[in-house]
Every structure is written in structure tokens, then in C-alpha cells.
Design an enzyme around this catalytic site. Structure first.
Site, short mmCIF file in Angstrom:
data_model
loop_
_atom_site.label_atom_id
_atom_site.label_comp_id
_atom_site.label_asym_id
_atom_site.label_seq_id
_atom_site.Cartn_x
_atom_site.Cartn_y
_atom_site.Cartn_z
N GLY A 1 0.78 -1.24 0.00
CA GLY A 1 0.00 0.00 0.00
C GLY A 1 0.81 1.29 0.00
N ASN B 1 -7.55 1.82 -12.40
CA ASN B 1 -6.49 0.93 -11.93
C ASN B 1 -5.14 1.51 -12.31
OD1 ASN B 1 -5.26 -1.59 -11.01
ND2 ASN B 1 -4.98 -2.10 -13.18
N LEU C 1 -5.30 -7.10 -6.31
CA LEU C 1 -4.86 -8.21 -7.14
C LEU C 1 -5.95 -9.22 -7.52
CD1 LEU C 1 -1.31 -8.75 -5.62
CD2 LEU C 1 -2.05 -7.23 -7.48
N HIS D 1 -1.41 0.26 -13.26
CA HIS D 1 -0.71 -0.96 -13.67
C HIS D 1 0.77 -0.63 -13.86
CE1 HIS D 1 -0.44 -5.01 -15.25
NE2 HIS D 1 0.40 -4.52 -16.13
N ASP E 1 -6.99 -5.47 -17.24
CA ASP E 1 -6.04 -4.51 -17.84
C ASP E 1 -6.40 -4.06 -19.25
OD1 ASP E 1 -4.51 -4.77 -15.50
OD2 ASP E 1 -3.40 -6.46 -16.33
N ASN F 1 1.40 3.08 -2.63
CA ASN F 1 0.63 4.04 -3.45
C ASN F 1 -0.55 4.60 -2.68
OD1 ASN F 1 1.38 4.44 -6.42
ND2 ASN F 1 1.76 2.25 -6.09
N GLU G 1 4.67 6.11 -10.29
CA GLU G 1 3.32 5.98 -9.73
C GLU G 1 3.06 7.05 -8.68
OE1 GLU G 1 2.42 1.27 -10.41
OE2 GLU G 1 3.34 1.81 -8.50
C1 GAR Z 1 1.98 -1.11 -7.82
O1 GAR Z 1 3.21 -1.06 -8.50
C2 GAR Z 1 0.85 -1.29 -8.80
O2 GAR Z 1 1.09 -0.72 -10.06
C3 GAR Z 1 0.78 -2.79 -8.91
O3 GAR Z 1 0.98 -3.24 -7.60
C4 GAR Z 1 1.90 -2.36 -6.95
C5 GAR Z 1 1.37 -2.07 -5.58
O4 GAR Z 1 2.37 -1.41 -4.84
N1 GAR Z 1 -0.48 -3.21 -9.43
C6 GAR Z 1 -0.61 -4.28 -10.21
O5 GAR Z 1 0.31 -5.00 -10.50
C7 GAR Z 1 -2.02 -4.54 -10.70
N2 GAR Z 1 -2.02 -5.41 -11.83
P1 GAR Z 1 2.03 -0.76 -3.44
O6 GAR Z 1 1.27 -1.82 -2.63
O7 GAR Z 1 3.35 -0.44 -2.84
O8 GAR Z 1 1.18 0.44 -3.69
#
Ligand code: GAR
Length: 200
Positions: free
Chosen positions: A13, A103, A86, A105, A146, A15, A175
């Protein structure tokens, strides 16, 4: 009235934390709840520590009209963000919130998308395929993994010496920089940051 953000996440988490921090003092946007399919996910601890409502739900609740759908109605989101969520996002919720679920990605879709392509798996594949660039895609969510309309992409270089960890770090930086700005863009500010064809 502030615009209401609801965030779904399954893991660490960072992001989510970044979006919470970015809007913490905003007069126009607030994070109202963080939801996770994993009750012990770090993201829920982060939300609680930031005094944001944090909820865990089961797969059965996610798919039932009386479960998550009802909960979301009470949260009245203007936008739902999947930030490292996920599971496949349920159609039952998508139908209630057309063009309101987005979303992030960690690659340049349509490359490295689809079932099983998430997080570390994406960065491993990028390195294994000797890509010279990767990036992020922020897109609307539809019923296929996606494949929803792309709102925004940003690129970063991949060097031959880069490991999957290096790529993950670069992608996370993009991100952190762009997700909050794209959210603002969708709420009517900084229109230039988002795909102009989606603003018409
Ligand atoms: C992020 O890099 C996001 O883009 C990816 O999971 C990570 C979560 O990071 N999402 C996917 O792969 C979705 N297909 P975080 O938990 O540190 O925010």
C-alpha cells in the site's frame, strides 16, 4: 463538497499511502475508505494510522449484492482507485460505477497485462525480455483484466544492468508522481495530464 475517493489494495500500500498523504490537506478531495481482500494487509494498517476508515472483506462479500456493493453505496465514492488490488474487480460493482473505477498498472499496457501479470511478475518479465523502457498505465477498469480505456501513461528507461528491484523502484516513483495528479485531472483540474480524447 469534497470528492470522495475509495481505494482498494491487497498488499503493502505505498501508493495508497502516497494518495492519502497527497490529499490529506486538500479542500477538494478526500480519501474516505481503504478496502482490502486481505485482512492482514499492511495497507489497512497504513490507513488506520492515517485515521482513514479501513475495511477487509471476503471473496463472498465481494461478489454478493448485499456485501461490498451495499458497503460502497454508504461510502458514496466519486472515484474508486485500484492501487495494487490483485483480484479481478467484480462486474457487479463495475455496473454500479461506470467510468468511476480506475487501476494503476506497473507497465506500459497493452504490454505485460492480463491475468497473473502484477507487481513483481511484471518487472521480472520486463528484465527477462531485455526491454529498454517500461512505465505505468492508469486506466479505467472494465470486465477484462487490464483492458479498459487508457487515461495516462508515463515511461522510464530500463538499462541492461537493472534488476527487477531497480525497475520496481523506478516504476513506483512514476506511480507516486502521477497517480494523485491523474486523480485531480479526472476531477477537473490539470486536464492536460490526461488523455485528451477522454475529456470530450
Ligand atoms: C503497484 O506497482 C501497482 O502498479 C501494482 O501493484 C503495486 C502495488 O504497490 N499493481 C498491479 O500489479 C495490478 N495489476 P504498493 O502496494 O506499494 O502500492
Amino acid at each position: 463538497m469534497k470528492k470522495r475517493l475509495v481505494i482498494f489494495a491487497s498488499g503493502n500500500g505505498t501508493n495508497t499511502q502516497n494518495v492519502i498523504n497527497y490529499f490529506a490537506t486538500s479542500q477538494s478531495v478526500e480519501v474516505v475508505c481503504v478496502l482490502s481482500n486481505k485482512k492482514d494487509a499492511k495497507v489497512l494498517e497504513r490507513a488506520k494510522a492515517s485515521k482513514i476508515k479501513a475495511l477487509a472483506f471476503s471473496k463472498a462479500e465481494m461478489l454478493s449484492p448485499e456485501g461490498l456493493v451495499m458497503n460502497l453505496k454508504s461510502l458514496a465514492p466519486d472515484l474508486i482507485i485500484l492501487a495494487g488490488f490483485l483480484l479481478k474487480f467484480p462486474e457487479i460493482i463495475l455496473r454500479e460505477y461506470p467510468n468511476k473505477v480506475l487501476n494503476i498498472h506497473p507497465a506500459l499496457l497493452p504490454k505485460y497485462g492480463g491475468k497473473g501479470m502484477y507487481g513483481r511478475h511484471v518487472h521480472n518479465a520486463v528484465v527477462a525480455n531485455k526491454e529498454t523502457e517500461t512505465g505505468i498505465t492508469i486506466h479505467y477498469v472494465n470486465e477484462k483484466y487490464d483492458e479498459g480505456a487508457i487515461i495516462f501513461q508515463a515511461q522510464t528507461e530500463v538499462f541492461p544492468k537493472d534488476t527487477a528491484d531497480d525497475v520496481a523502484t523506478k516504476v513506483h516513483q512514476l506511480e507516486y508522481e502521477w497517480l494523485p495528479k491523474v486523480i485531480e485531472g479526472i476531477f477537473g483540474k490539470q486536464q492536460s495530464t490526461i488523455n485528451p480524447s477522454l475529456n470530450e
